[in-house]
Design a protein around this motif. Structure first.
Motif, PDB file in Angstrom:
ATOM      1  N   PHE A  52       0.822  -1.213   0.000  1.00 13.64           N
ATOM      2  CA  PHE A  52       0.000   0.000   0.000  1.00 13.64           C
ATOM      3  C   PHE A  52       0.855   1.261   0.000  1.00 13.64           C
ATOM      4  CE2 PHE A  52      -2.985   3.069   1.997  1.00 13.64           C
ATOM      5  CZ  PHE A  52      -3.938   3.051   1.001  1.00 13.64           C
ATOM      6  N   GLU A  53       2.006   1.223   0.661  1.00 14.34           N
ATOM      7  CA  GLU A  53       2.880   2.407   0.652  1.00 14.34           C
ATOM      8  C   GLU A  53       3.271   2.753  -0.779  1.00 14.34           C
ATOM      9  OE1 GLU A  53       7.031   4.198   2.485  1.00 14.34           O
ATOM     10  OE2 GLU A  53       6.568   2.084   2.799  1.00 14.34           O
ATOM     11  N   HIS A  54       3.716   1.768  -1.525  1.00 12.89           N
ATOM     12  CA  HIS A  54       4.135   2.000  -2.908  1.00 12.89           C
ATOM     13  C   HIS A  54       2.941   2.386  -3.791  1.00 12.89           C
ATOM     14  CE1 HIS A  54       6.243   1.536  -6.694  1.00 12.89           C
ATOM     15  NE2 HIS A  54       5.275   0.726  -7.092  1.00 12.89           N
ATOM     16  N   THR A  55       1.852   1.645  -3.662  1.00 13.55           N
ATOM     17  CA  THR A  55       0.692   1.857  -4.530  1.00 13.55           C
ATOM     18  C   THR A  55       0.001   3.189  -4.265  1.00 13.55           C
ATOM     19  OG1 THR A  55       0.366  -0.531  -4.548  1.00 13.55           O
ATOM     20  CG2 THR A  55      -1.455   0.798  -5.325  1.00 13.55           C
ATOM     21  N   SER A  56      -0.084   3.593  -3.002  1.00 12.60           N
ATOM     22  CA  SER A  56      -0.788   4.842  -2.664  1.00 12.60           C
ATOM     23  C   SER A  56       0.005   6.080  -3.048  1.00 12.60           C
ATOM     24  CB  SER A  56      -1.093   4.901  -1.167  1.00 12.60           C
ATOM     25  OG  SER A  56       0.092   5.109  -0.407  1.00 12.60           O
ATOM     26  N   GLY A  57       1.336   5.983  -3.023  1.00 13.02           N
ATOM     27  CA  GLY A  57       2.160   7.153  -3.332  1.00 13.02           C
ATOM     28  C   GLY A  57       2.115   8.231  -2.271  1.00 13.02           C
ATOM     29  N   MET A  58       1.703   7.880  -1.053  1.00 15.13           N
ATOM     30  CA  MET A  58       1.540   8.895  -0.013  1.00 15.13           C
ATOM     31  C   MET A  58       2.841   9.318   0.671  1.00 15.13           C
ATOM     32  SD  MET A  58      -1.517   9.917  -0.067  1.00 15.13           S
ATOM     33  CE  MET A  58      -1.507  10.904   1.412  1.00 15.13           C
ATOM     34  N   VAL A 113       1.266   6.368   8.125  1.00 17.03           N
ATOM     35  CA  VAL A 113       1.675   5.046   8.606  1.00 17.03           C
ATOM     36  C   VAL A 113       0.982   3.988   7.756  1.00 17.03           C
ATOM     37  CG1 VAL A 113       2.166   5.792  10.970  1.00 17.03           C
ATOM     38  CG2 VAL A 113      -0.098   4.962  10.397  1.00 17.03           C
ATOM     39  N   TYR A 114       1.586   2.825   7.697  1.00 15.39           N
ATOM     40  CA  TYR A 114       1.085   1.740   6.859  1.00 15.39           C
ATOM     41  C   TYR A 114       0.990   0.442   7.655  1.00 15.39           C
ATOM     42  CZ  TYR A 114       2.550   5.020   3.216  1.00 15.39           C
ATOM     43  OH  TYR A 114       2.715   6.133   2.439  1.00 15.39           O
ATOM     44  N   PRO A 115       0.039   0.359   8.596  1.00 18.75           N
ATOM     45  CA  PRO A 115      -0.099  -0.912   9.305  1.00 18.75           C
ATOM     46  C   PRO A 115      -0.616  -1.981   8.344  1.00 18.75           C
ATOM     47  CG  PRO A 115      -1.891   0.555   9.891  1.00 18.75           C
ATOM     48  CD  PRO A 115      -0.947   1.341   9.018  1.00 18.75           C
ATOM     49  N   SER A 116      -0.220  -3.201   8.559  1.00 21.36           N
ATOM     50  CA  SER A 116      -0.634  -4.301   7.683  1.00 21.36           C
ATOM     51  C   SER A 116      -1.455  -5.309   8.466  1.00 21.36           C
ATOM     52  CB  SER A 116       0.589  -5.014   7.103  1.00 21.36           C
ATOM     53  OG  SER A 116       1.314  -4.152   6.273  1.00 21.36           O
ATOM     54  N   ALA A 117      -2.463  -5.834   7.821  1.00 23.25           N
ATOM     55  CA  ALA A 117      -3.247  -6.921   8.408  1.00 23.25           C
ATOM     56  C   ALA A 117      -2.375  -8.171   8.456  1.00 23.25           C
ATOM     57  CB  ALA A 117      -4.500  -7.168   7.581  1.00 23.25           C
ATOM     58  N   ILE A 118      -2.717  -9.073   9.352  1.00 22.00           N
ATOM     59  CA  ILE A 118      -1.969 -10.319   9.453  1.00 22.00           C
ATOM     60  C   ILE A 118      -2.890 -11.494   9.134  1.00 22.00           C
ATOM     61  CG2 ILE A 118      -0.315  -9.397  11.101  1.00 22.00           C
ATOM     62  CD1 ILE A 118      -1.876 -10.829  13.318  1.00 22.00           C
ATOM     63  N   GLY A 119      -2.309 -12.651   9.009  1.00 20.24           N
ATOM     64  CA  GLY A 119      -3.077 -13.863   8.752  1.00 20.24           C
ATOM     65  C   GLY A 119      -2.816 -14.389   7.358  1.00 20.24           C
ATOM     66  N   THR A 120      -3.434 -15.527   7.056  1.00 24.55           N
ATOM     67  CA  THR A 120      -3.309 -16.131   5.734  1.00 24.55           C
ATOM     68  C   THR A 120      -4.698 -16.473   5.240  1.00 24.55           C
ATOM     69  OG1 THR A 120      -1.194 -17.082   6.375  1.00 24.55           O
ATOM     70  CG2 THR A 120      -2.238 -17.992   4.419  1.00 24.55           C
ATOM     71  N   PRO A 121      -5.215 -15.712   4.310  1.00 23.15           N
ATOM     72  CA  PRO A 121      -4.645 -14.497   3.736  1.00 23.15           C
ATOM     73  C   PRO A 121      -4.741 -13.344   4.734  1.00 23.15           C
ATOM     74  CG  PRO A 121      -6.865 -14.793   2.884  1.00 23.15           C
ATOM     75  CD  PRO A 121      -6.556 -15.989   3.764  1.00 23.15           C
ATOM     76  N   PRO A 122      -3.913 -12.301   4.549  1.00 24.98           N
ATOM     77  CA  PRO A 122      -3.981 -11.164   5.464  1.00 24.98           C
ATOM     78  C   PRO A 122      -5.382 -10.546   5.454  1.00 24.98           C
ATOM     79  CG  PRO A 122      -2.068 -10.982   4.027  1.00 24.98           C
ATOM     80  CD  PRO A 122      -2.909 -12.115   3.511  1.00 24.98           C
ATOM     81  N   GLY A 181      -7.622   2.283   2.412  1.00 24.83           N
ATOM     82  CA  GLY A 181      -7.162   0.937   2.121  1.00 24.83           C
ATOM     83  C   GLY A 181      -7.874   0.333   0.935  1.00 24.83           C
ATOM     84  N   PHE A 182      -7.274  -0.682   0.378  1.00 26.34           N
ATOM     85  CA  PHE A 182      -7.874  -1.457  -0.712  1.00 26.34           C
ATOM     86  C   PHE A 182      -7.154  -2.770  -0.841  1.00 26.34           C
ATOM     87  CE2 PHE A 182      -4.431   0.889  -2.676  1.00 26.34           C
ATOM     88  CZ  PHE A 182      -3.862  -0.030  -3.520  1.00 26.34           C
ATOM     89  N   PHE A 228     -12.256  -2.498   3.943  1.00 27.83           N
ATOM     90  CA  PHE A 228     -13.222  -2.773   5.005  1.00 27.83           C
ATOM     91  C   PHE A 228     -12.901  -1.987   6.267  1.00 27.83           C
ATOM     92  CE2 PHE A 228     -14.003  -6.832   2.664  1.00 27.83           C
ATOM     93  CZ  PHE A 228     -15.366  -6.622   2.453  1.00 27.83           C
ATOM     94  N   MET A 229     -11.622  -1.780   6.544  1.00 31.28           N
ATOM     95  CA  MET A 229     -11.253  -1.082   7.774  1.00 31.28           C
ATOM     96  C   MET A 229     -11.694   0.384   7.747  1.00 31.28           C
ATOM     97  SD  MET A 229     -10.290  -1.254  10.830  1.00 31.28           S
ATOM     98  CE  MET A 229      -9.690  -2.910  10.959  1.00 31.28           C
ATOM     99  N   PRO A 230     -11.422   1.161   6.691  1.00 28.27           N
ATOM    100  CA  PRO A 230     -11.936   2.533   6.682  1.00 28.27           C
ATOM    101  C   PRO A 230     -13.463   2.568   6.789  1.00 28.27           C
ATOM    102  CG  PRO A 230     -10.316   2.270   4.950  1.00 28.27           C
ATOM    103  CD  PRO A 230     -10.564   0.904   5.538  1.00 28.27           C
ATOM    104  N   HIS A 231     -14.128   1.599   6.159  1.00 32.21           N
ATOM    105  CA  HIS A 231     -15.583   1.536   6.240  1.00 32.21           C
ATOM    106  C   HIS A 231     -16.016   1.296   7.680  1.00 32.21           C
ATOM    107  CE1 HIS A 231     -19.694   0.663   5.640  1.00 32.21           C
ATOM    108  NE2 HIS A 231     -19.630   0.161   4.431  1.00 32.21           N
TER     109      HIS A 231
END
Length: 92
Positions: free
Chosen positions: A3-9, A21-30, A71-72, A77-80
């Motif tokens: 997301f850091e690269h894709t967002s360009g922020m 900041v760029y927190p990442s979800a965890i899990g499989t799949p994240p 996010g995407f 879902f998180m921003p929603h």
């Protein structure tokens, strides 16, 4: 997906002087644990993000009225989930 690269922020935040900041979800799949989580996870990442904001606020001078979340694809879902929740500090 990075997301850091894709967002360009990052370059925008450097140029405009704001924190990103760029927190990442965890899990499989994240995946973020929201109130819509059907895996019966014991905790919600809404609490995690609230605590993350508190941690950032304790270290940097931030305006809590100007905290944004994006996010995407499933990260959307998180921003929603956070949208209707006003930012409030977590209890000590």
């Amino acid at each position: 997906m990075n997301f850091e690269h894709t967002s360009g922020m990052s370059p925008v935040s450097d140029a405009k002087g704001f924190i990103v900041v760029y927190p990442s979800a965890i899990g499989t799949p994240p995946a973020w644990k929201t109130d819509w989580d059907f895996s019966n996870a014991p905790t919600s990442d809404v609490q995690f993000l609230s605590e993350l904001i508190d941690k950032i606020e304790s270290k940097y001078k931030i305006n809590l009225k100007r905290v944004y979340c994006g996010g995407f694809p499933s990260g959307g879902f998180m921003p929603h989930q956070l949208g209707p929740c006003p930012p409030t500090p977590t209890p000590p």
